[in-house]
Write an enzyme that holds these catalytic residues in place. Structure first.
Site, short mmCIF file in Angstrom:
data_model
loop_
_atom_site.label_atom_id
_atom_site.label_comp_id
_atom_site.label_asym_id
_atom_site.label_seq_id
_atom_site.Cartn_x
_atom_site.Cartn_y
_atom_site.Cartn_z
N HIS A 149 0.87 -1.17 0.00
CA HIS A 149 0.00 0.00 0.00
C HIS A 149 0.91 1.22 0.00
O HIS A 149 1.63 1.46 0.97
CB HIS A 149 -0.92 0.01 1.23
N GLU B 51 1.89 3.94 2.77
CA GLU B 51 2.45 3.48 4.04
C GLU B 51 3.98 3.57 4.02
O GLU B 51 4.68 2.56 4.09
CB GLU B 51 1.92 2.06 4.33
N HIS C 168 2.55 -3.54 6.75
CA HIS C 168 1.70 -2.38 6.46
C HIS C 168 1.82 -1.35 7.57
O HIS C 168 2.51 -1.56 8.55
CB HIS C 168 0.23 -2.84 6.39
N GLU D 129 1.10 -4.20 11.22
CA GLU D 129 0.70 -2.80 11.04
C GLU D 129 1.64 -2.00 11.94
O GLU D 129 1.61 -2.14 13.16
CB GLU D 129 -0.75 -2.56 11.46
N ARG E 284 -3.28 4.62 -2.19
CA ARG E 284 -3.11 3.31 -1.56
C ARG E 284 -2.95 2.17 -2.56
O ARG E 284 -2.16 1.24 -2.36
CB ARG E 284 -4.34 3.06 -0.67
#
Lengths: 417, 279
Positions: free
Chosen positions: A177, A180, A304, A378, A235
């Protein structure tokens, strides 16, 4: 040779320059070894050349600061030998103070991965340079593999860290993405960490003596380029959608397992658009093909941001994964290691319970392929800066994440299957 | 297409509409643009989300974020913005008239006091109504020692005095910038935007959303009125479940006495092909 003599005859060495007015920095791209040899023959001292990146191999550009008085001659030399170049800096005096010049020099044109600035976010060119330098400096440990091409034709590159043939592998990807940014920034630091620690850190050395590590730093280069040129919040991929003015597919909803469920969108304008069909995105297909043809990946870590979570399958169903207990316990351990460094708090659990239902995600597919240790990270933060994480958090984030990665890799190494 | 889109955007600026619920039609020029926060259908997880809740899972966390938005609308300032630190306990129950009420026990920290700040313990009841059209959640909140936390009166007064003068005309874009940079001078404005955005985030929240402020696209100081600092913000909100970036323009006032008030809000469509370059 004759040209060189003419050149030399034209000059007077100037020492103790006070001004850089009119000086330029040229980027020369030698086309073959002969041209490299010619460049090496240029009389540096007489011309007052300052190489920011010396002529070494054909694949690497040569950056040279040329004083004003030598410019005409150098350009004539390059033209005479048909060596391509372009002007990187039109007038060096514009970069007035020393500090600024040092910063630009090292930030824009690092000579090695030791010069590379890890405390800032980089663009695609810079990251590609980094990969090439890392490989050049550690060619016995690192190689670069192209696993495919993006929609817009960019190379999808994976760094392979390997000390022997036919090994099982561990896969890490970042930047799927594109907004990020902290994820590729952390990967760059981690790549350098691996080459630094191999042969020094016993745990990593042992891992690499038994497993290969594959690192795809920019899994979505088209999107990444777009975040630099047009929209920092982009994204998805950049593939157009027929019949819609909206571009792009969410590469983390395009995978086979759970494809098209309610945890993804069928609207091309949506940030979670799953795409027209399973693995329709070349960025996704390239990884699918790689995983299938490798056949012996044992851990798959997709990175991510943001939310500070460590997640395991599934995202598409609340039915627990067969290995849930082990995955949960390993996540607990990895998070505990991560937190030990800077006290950063992570939560962990399955995707669907911890963050949200998400259908057609990477790790649901990799898990179903038999890669037991499939996790999604994440990274920082939890929403304060979100995607716009300040650059001074790059290294702390990379350092703590590395501890979690090591915990998972070590467990993988100690629990072969 | 591009000029039509820009013209539409221009016109939309003039018109001041209330917050569009998730069901609003996207504007003609952006046909197909995603809704601000499309609700996700109930999953098996939703149905099961009553009784004791896992504090680290999303149902409890989303409800806690709503309580945070409420807290910030009441106690936020240019020198105080609260963030969620941890949910300790959570439970939920369905209520008559078809809503769900969450009971939460959680800790918050003040972002303005950096990593040195103490954590405040709070408890809240958050009621998400279940109505045809979306309506804002209802929050009842108690935080310990709210009055005793380090008063920022001096900083607030200095900031106020500096910018209430007639020749103050603050104007800036992209806070923070693409690289996460934010100048010292812009910090209080960012916090003000974050507090003002909390009014919108609170109002727009449901069990299927989880909002954060992604960036302050712009801040433009307006002429002061009734001794209030008047600021026009354009903010980008990020909704985690849908991953959408939602753009809102808003007009907010602030003074040390009256705190933050939001006077006007306007949802702004982001045409897919009219995104501006980042700085």
């Amino acid at each position: 040779m004759r040209g060189l003599l003419v050149l030399t005859a034209l000059f007077v060495a100037v020492f103790g320059k006070v001004t850089f007015e009119g000086d330029q920095v040229l980027r020369i791209t030698a086309q073959d070894a002969k041209q490299i040899a010619l460049l090496k023959e240029l009389p540096e001292e007489i011309l007052g050349l300052d190489y920011w990146m010396s002529p070494s191999r054909v694949s690497l550009p040569v950056d040279v600061h040329v004083p004003f008085h030598s410019l005409q001659a150098v350009r004539a030399f390059l033209a005479y030998h048909q060596i391509p170049y372009h002007v990187m800096i039109e007038n060096v005096q514009d970069l007035l103070d020393d500090e600024q010049r040092e910063m630009v020099k090292y930030r824009s044109f690092p000579r090695s991965t030791d010069d590379f600035v890890y405390t800032t976010y980089h663009d695609l060119n810079s990251i590609n340079s980094f990969m090439d330098m890392l490989v050049a400096e550690n060619s016995n440990l690192v190689s670069k593999i192209e696993i495919g091409k993006s929609y817009e034709g960019r190379s999808l590159d994976v760094l392979k860290f390997s000390t022997g043939a036919n090994r099982p592998g561990i896969w890490i990807d970042t930047g799927i993405h594109s907004r990020e940014w902290i994820t590729p920034a952390s990967a760059i630091w981690s790549a350098k960490k691996i080459v630094t620690d191999y042969g020094r850190d016993p745990v990593l050395t042992d891992i690499l003596n038994n497993y290969d590590i594959f690192l795809e730093i920019i899994a979505n280069p088209d999107g990444f380029a777009y975040t630099h040129s047009n929209d920092r919040m982009w994204r998805k991929t950049r593939k157009p959608n027929p019949g819609s003015s909206c571009v792009g597919v969410d590469p983390n909803r395009n995978w086979e397992v759970g494809f098209g469920g309610s945890g993804a969108s069928s609207n091309p304008c949506s940030q979670t658009y799953h795409g027209p069909s399973i693995h329709s995105e070349p960025e996704v297909k390239a990884i699918v093909d790689f995983v299938k043809s490798h056949g012996k990946l044992k851990a798959f870590l997709s990175i991510h941001s943001y939310s500070q979570m460590l997640l395991y399958p599934y995202g598409y169903t609340s039915t627990p994964a067969k290995d849930q207990a082990e995955l949960h316990e390993l996540a607990r351990k990895a998070v505990s290691e991560l937190q030990s460094l800077h006290n950063t708090a992570y939560t962990y659990g399955s995707v669907i319970t911890t963050i949200y239902q998400a259908d057609g995600i990477t790790i649901d597919w990799t898990y179903e392929q038999g890669i037991k240790y499939s996790y999604t990270f994440e990274l920082r933060d939890t929403g304060r800066y979100g995607f716009l994480l300040p650059a001074d958090q790059i290294i702390p984030t990379a350092e703590e994440t590395w501890l979690a990665l090591m915990a998972i890799m070590e467990h993988t190494r100690n629990n072969p299957y | 297409m591009k000029t039509f889109c820009s013209v539409w955007l221009l016109l939309s600026v003039v018109e001041l509409s209330p917050a569009p619920p998730a069901s609003q039609e996207p504007p003609l020029a952006c046909r197909g643009a995603a809704d601000p926060a499309p609700p996700q259908p109930e999953t098996a997880e939703d149905m099961a989300s009553t009784g004791d809740l896992e504090p680290t899972h999303y149902p409890a966390r989303r409800a806690a974020q709503v309580a945070l938005h409420y807290l910030n609308t009441h106690h936020g300032s240019p020198f105080r913005v609260f963030g969620l630190q941890q949910v300790h306990k959570a439970s939920a129950e369905d209520v008559e008239a078809g809503g769900r009420k969450y009971k939460l026990d959680f800790s918050v920290t003040d972002w303005a006091s950096g990593s040195a700040g103490p954590a405040l313990r709070c408890s809240a009841d958050v009621l998400f109504p279940r109505t045809e059209r979306h309506s804002a959640p209802d929050v009842k909140l108690r935080c310990e020692a709210l009055q005793q936390i380090n008063r920022t009166a001096q900083e607030e007064e200095a900031f106020y005095q500096k910018h209430i003068t007639p020749d103050s005309a603050v104007s800036a874009r992209d806070i923070p910038d693409s690289y996460g940079n934010m100048s010292e001078e812009m910090q209080p404005f960012w916090r003000l935007a974050r507090v003002a955005a909390s009014f919108i985030m609170l109002r727009e929240s449901s069990e299927n959303t989880e909002f954060n402020m992604a960036q302050v696209a712009s801040v433009t100081q307006q002429e002061s009125s009734e001794e209030q600092l008047m600021l026009e913000f354009v903010v980008l909100l990020h909704d985690l479940p849908s991953q959408e970036i939602v753009q809102w323009k808003l007009l907010a006032s602030w003074s040390p006495d009256r705190g933050v008030r939001v006077l006007q809000t306007e949802w702004q469509p982001r045409c897919p092909h009219a995104t501006k370059p980042p700085n």
